[in-house]
Design an enzyme around this catalytic site. Structure first.
Site, PDB file in Angstrom:
ATOM      1  N   ARG A 169     -35.992  14.024 116.365  1.00  0.00           N
ATOM      2  CA  ARG A 169     -34.856  13.520 117.412  1.00  0.00           C
ATOM      3  C   ARG A 169     -33.998  14.423 117.939  1.00  0.00           C
ATOM      4  O   ARG A 169     -32.932  14.001 118.196  1.00  0.00           O
ATOM      5  CB  ARG A 169     -34.254  12.285 116.929  1.00  0.00           C
ATOM      6  N   SER A 218     -34.153   2.103 118.633  1.00  0.00           N
ATOM      7  CA  SER A 218     -33.724   2.335 117.252  1.00  0.00           C
ATOM      8  C   SER A 218     -32.308   3.050 117.218  1.00  0.00           C
ATOM      9  O   SER A 218     -32.231   4.144 117.935  1.00  0.00           O
ATOM     10  CB  SER A 218     -34.641   3.294 116.453  1.00  0.00           C
ATOM     11  N   GLU A 288     -28.860   7.521 116.066  1.00  0.00           N
ATOM     12  CA  GLU A 288     -29.759   8.298 117.074  1.00  0.00           C
ATOM     13  C   GLU A 288     -29.229   8.385 118.351  1.00  0.00           C
ATOM     14  O   GLU A 288     -29.277   9.375 118.920  1.00  0.00           O
ATOM     15  CB  GLU A 288     -30.931   7.766 116.925  1.00  0.00           C
TER      16      GLU A 288
HETATM   17  C1  LIG Z   1     -36.741  -0.512 124.070  1.00  0.00           C
HETATM   18  C2  LIG Z   1     -36.550   1.050 123.644  1.00  0.00           C
HETATM   19  C3  LIG Z   1     -37.474   1.829 122.860  1.00  0.00           C
HETATM   20  C4  LIG Z   1     -37.372   2.997 122.478  1.00  0.00           C
HETATM   21  N1  LIG Z   1     -38.203   3.442 121.716  1.00  0.00           N
HETATM   22  C5  LIG Z   1     -38.041   4.798 121.426  1.00  0.00           C
HETATM   23  C6  LIG Z   1     -39.126   5.679 120.571  1.00  0.00           C
HETATM   24  O1  LIG Z   1     -40.249   4.820 120.112  1.00  0.00           O
HETATM   25  N2  LIG Z   1     -39.124   6.681 120.162  1.00  0.00           N
HETATM   26  C7  LIG Z   1     -37.887   7.298 120.738  1.00  0.00           C
HETATM   27  O2  LIG Z   1     -37.994   8.713 120.111  1.00  0.00           O
HETATM   28  N3  LIG Z   1     -36.771   6.896 121.413  1.00  0.00           N
HETATM   29  C8  LIG Z   1     -36.947   5.717 121.717  1.00  0.00           C
HETATM   30  N4  LIG Z   1     -35.940   5.120 122.536  1.00  0.00           N
HETATM   31  C9  LIG Z   1     -35.011   5.780 122.860  1.00  0.00           C
HETATM   32  C10 LIG Z   1     -34.924   6.577 124.223  1.00  0.00           C
HETATM   33  O3  LIG Z   1     -35.761   6.011 125.016  1.00  0.00           O
HETATM   34  C11 LIG Z   1     -35.266   7.931 124.214  1.00  0.00           C
HETATM   35  O4  LIG Z   1     -34.640   8.541 123.099  1.00  0.00           O
HETATM   36  C12 LIG Z   1     -35.279   8.774 125.453  1.00  0.00           C
HETATM   37  O5  LIG Z   1     -36.240   9.866 125.207  1.00  0.00           O
HETATM   38  C13 LIG Z   1     -33.971   8.966 126.095  1.00  0.00           C
HETATM   39  O6  LIG Z   1     -34.131   9.433 127.214  1.00  0.00           O
HETATM   40  P1  LIG Z   1     -33.240   9.141 128.518  1.00  0.00           P
HETATM   41  O7  LIG Z   1     -33.550   9.650 129.865  1.00  0.00           O
HETATM   42  O8  LIG Z   1     -33.001   7.459 128.439  1.00  0.00           O
HETATM   43  O9  LIG Z   1     -31.854   9.624 127.882  1.00  0.00           O
HETATM   44  P2  LIG Z   1     -30.260   9.398 128.044  1.00  0.00           P
HETATM   45  O10 LIG Z   1     -30.083   8.199 127.084  1.00  0.00           O
HETATM   46  O11 LIG Z   1     -29.754   9.410 129.486  1.00  0.00           O
HETATM   47  O12 LIG Z   1     -29.829  10.573 127.388  1.00  0.00           O
HETATM   48  C14 LIG Z   1     -29.965  11.035 125.935  1.00  0.00           C
HETATM   49  C15 LIG Z   1     -28.949  12.408 126.003  1.00  0.00           C
HETATM   50  O13 LIG Z   1     -29.735  13.346 126.504  1.00  0.00           O
HETATM   51  C16 LIG Z   1     -28.554  13.700 127.479  1.00  0.00           C
HETATM   52  N5  LIG Z   1     -29.466  14.146 128.636  1.00  0.00           N
HETATM   53  C17 LIG Z   1     -30.298  13.472 129.190  1.00  0.00           C
HETATM   54  N6  LIG Z   1     -30.861  13.892 130.311  1.00  0.00           N
HETATM   55  C18 LIG Z   1     -30.384  15.341 130.148  1.00  0.00           C
HETATM   56  C19 LIG Z   1     -30.640  16.450 131.100  1.00  0.00           C
HETATM   57  N7  LIG Z   1     -31.348  16.580 132.017  1.00  0.00           N
HETATM   58  N8  LIG Z   1     -29.886  17.650 130.617  1.00  0.00           N
HETATM   59  C20 LIG Z   1     -29.179  17.695 129.770  1.00  0.00           C
HETATM   60  N9  LIG Z   1     -28.959  16.637 128.934  1.00  0.00           N
HETATM   61  C21 LIG Z   1     -29.488  15.384 129.061  1.00  0.00           C
HETATM   62  C22 LIG Z   1     -27.635  12.826 127.705  1.00  0.00           C
HETATM   63  O14 LIG Z   1     -26.399  13.344 127.977  1.00  0.00           O
HETATM   64  C23 LIG Z   1     -27.756  12.373 126.073  1.00  0.00           C
HETATM   65  O15 LIG Z   1     -26.936  12.880 125.251  1.00  0.00           O
HETATM   66  C24 LIG Z   1     -36.235   3.682 122.713  1.00  0.00           C
HETATM   67  C25 LIG Z   1     -35.278   3.034 123.770  1.00  0.00           C
HETATM   68  C26 LIG Z   1     -35.348   1.950 124.134  1.00  0.00           C
HETATM   69  C27 LIG Z   1     -34.472   1.238 124.949  1.00  0.00           C
END
Ligand SMILES: Cc1cc2nc3c(=O)[nH]c(=O)nc-3n(C[C@H](O)[C@H](O)[C@H](O)COP(=O)(O)OP(=O)(O)OC[C@H]3O[C@@H](n4cnc5c(N)ncnc54)[C@H](O)[C@@H]3O)c2cc1C
Length: 295
Positions: A169, A218, A288
């Site tokens: 992660r 999570s 996480e």
């Molecule tokens: C229902 C649900 C189920 C999930 N299941 C999983 C799972 O099975 N496995 C898993 O790994 N995760 C899971 N997640 C968590 C999440 O979806 C992942 O971690 C996802 O990859 C985050 O992407 P995001 O675009 O939403 O990032 P964000 O939440 O917007 O950002 C996460 C971090 O990345 C940074 N960031 C985002 N974009 C950039 C960029 N372009 N450049 C630099 N920094 C950036 C942000 O500043 C922040 O620190 C789940 C979430 C939900 C709501």
């Protein structure tokens, strides 16, 4: 020039649906606009924070100071010429779901992996997002070939996946900067069972996770050799709530917004869970979820 919004409500930009605010925010649609936003922040001595799909962040009730660059509108996928692999170049804000559809069309196994992952492609790289099931691929690093990062001096640097340290992660070695695009690649070896497998995986997730309620998936990282959800459950915390923030009764590592939660409710619930698990299991849980804004 990119439009900068003041006191921007982030309720529709975080999956916990918290009504929290950015002092200033912008929604670029091109790399040029992201550069303009970064330059504006530098000229005005404002710190920059980046938001992707907002599915892994706890944004403070005190808001986000400086400029929040929201990448949700910076999306699109280009299919690159390649005889042996399906190669996709995706803009940072492209939802993983969109990539899933491309892999699904060719019946390739990343479709199964991506079907369970919310958020955007760049967020997937930042988090090295992955699934717990034994699958190939299982983590983002397995499908990434390279990605581009806008550095603080407004230059673009391309990182090959081998230059990056990918751990559970987390990805390291590209910071500081803003990821602007990601190239994914996978061998064109079809698995005709993929649609069936995706359907089954979706059904399984629906039965195990509270996907009808706002969450960040999570909340805690799994400690080495054990599951955070199991530990929280064993401590009797399923259903425990502070304000509108509740430990899901369905999956103890999912904290849900029952309707009126504040970020402070979630912060307090997280602290409480950490204290109880430390006391009863002698294990320090780490989040996480990323803490964004003025904590
Ligand atoms: C229902 C649900 C189920 C999930 N299941 C999983 C799972 O099975 N496995 C898993 O790994 N995760 C899971 N997640 C968590 C999440 O979806 C992942 O971690 C996802 O990859 C985050 O992407 P995001 O675009 O939403 O990032 P964000 O939440 O917007 O950002 C996460 C971090 O990345 C940074 N960031 C985002 N974009 C950039 C960029 N372009 N450049 C630099 N920094 C950036 C942000 O500043 C922040 O620190 C789940 C979430 C939900 C709501």
């Amino acid at each position: 020039m990119i439009e900068i919004h003041e006191d921007f409500n982030l309720k529709d930009y975080n999956s916990w649906k918290l009504e929290v605010f950015a002092e200033k925010a912008c929604l670029p649609t091109t790399v040029e606009e992201i550069k303009q936003a970064q330059q504006w922040a530098q000229e005005n001595s404002q710190p920059v924070t980046v938001l992707g799909g907002g599915t892994n962040v706890l944004i403070s009730d005190q808001g986000v100071s400086g400029l929040l660059i929201i990448l949700k509108n910076f999306k699109g996928v280009e299919v690159l010429e390649d005889k042996t692999n399906l190669k996709l170049k995706a803009k940072a804000g492209t939802p993983k779901f969109e990539l899933m559809r491309h892999f699904m069309k060719y019946r390739l196994s990343p479709a199964l992996f991506l079907s369970g992952l919310p958020g955007d492609v760049a967020g997937g790289v930042v988090m090295n997002a992955g699934v717990s099931e034994a699958r190939t691929p299982r983590e983002f690093c397995e499908v990434v070939e390279s990605f581009e990062v806008l550095k603080p001096d407004n230059s673009i640097k391309t990182y090959n996946k081998d230059e990056i340290t990918w751990v559970y992660r987390t990805s390291k070695g590209w910071q500081p900067g803003i990821i602007t695009s990601v190239t994914l690649s996978w061998s064109l070896e079809k698995d005709l069972e993929i649609p069936k497998k995706v359907k089954e995986a979706n059904m399984l997730r629906l039965s195990k996770q509270p996907l009808d309620q706002p969450s960040c998936g999570s909340t805690f990282r799994n400690p080495e050799g054990t599951s955070a959800g199991a530990l929280i459950d064993q401590c009797g915390l399923k259903g425990f709530e502070i304000g509108g923030a509740q430990v899901s009764k369905k999956h103890a590592n999912f904290l849900i917004n029952t309707g009126t939660a504040t970020a402070t409710d979630f912060a307090q619930l997280i602290k409480h869970i950490q204290n109880v698990v430390l006391e009863q299991k002698n294990i320090q849980l780490q989040t996480e979820v990323k803490w964004l804004g003025n904590w």
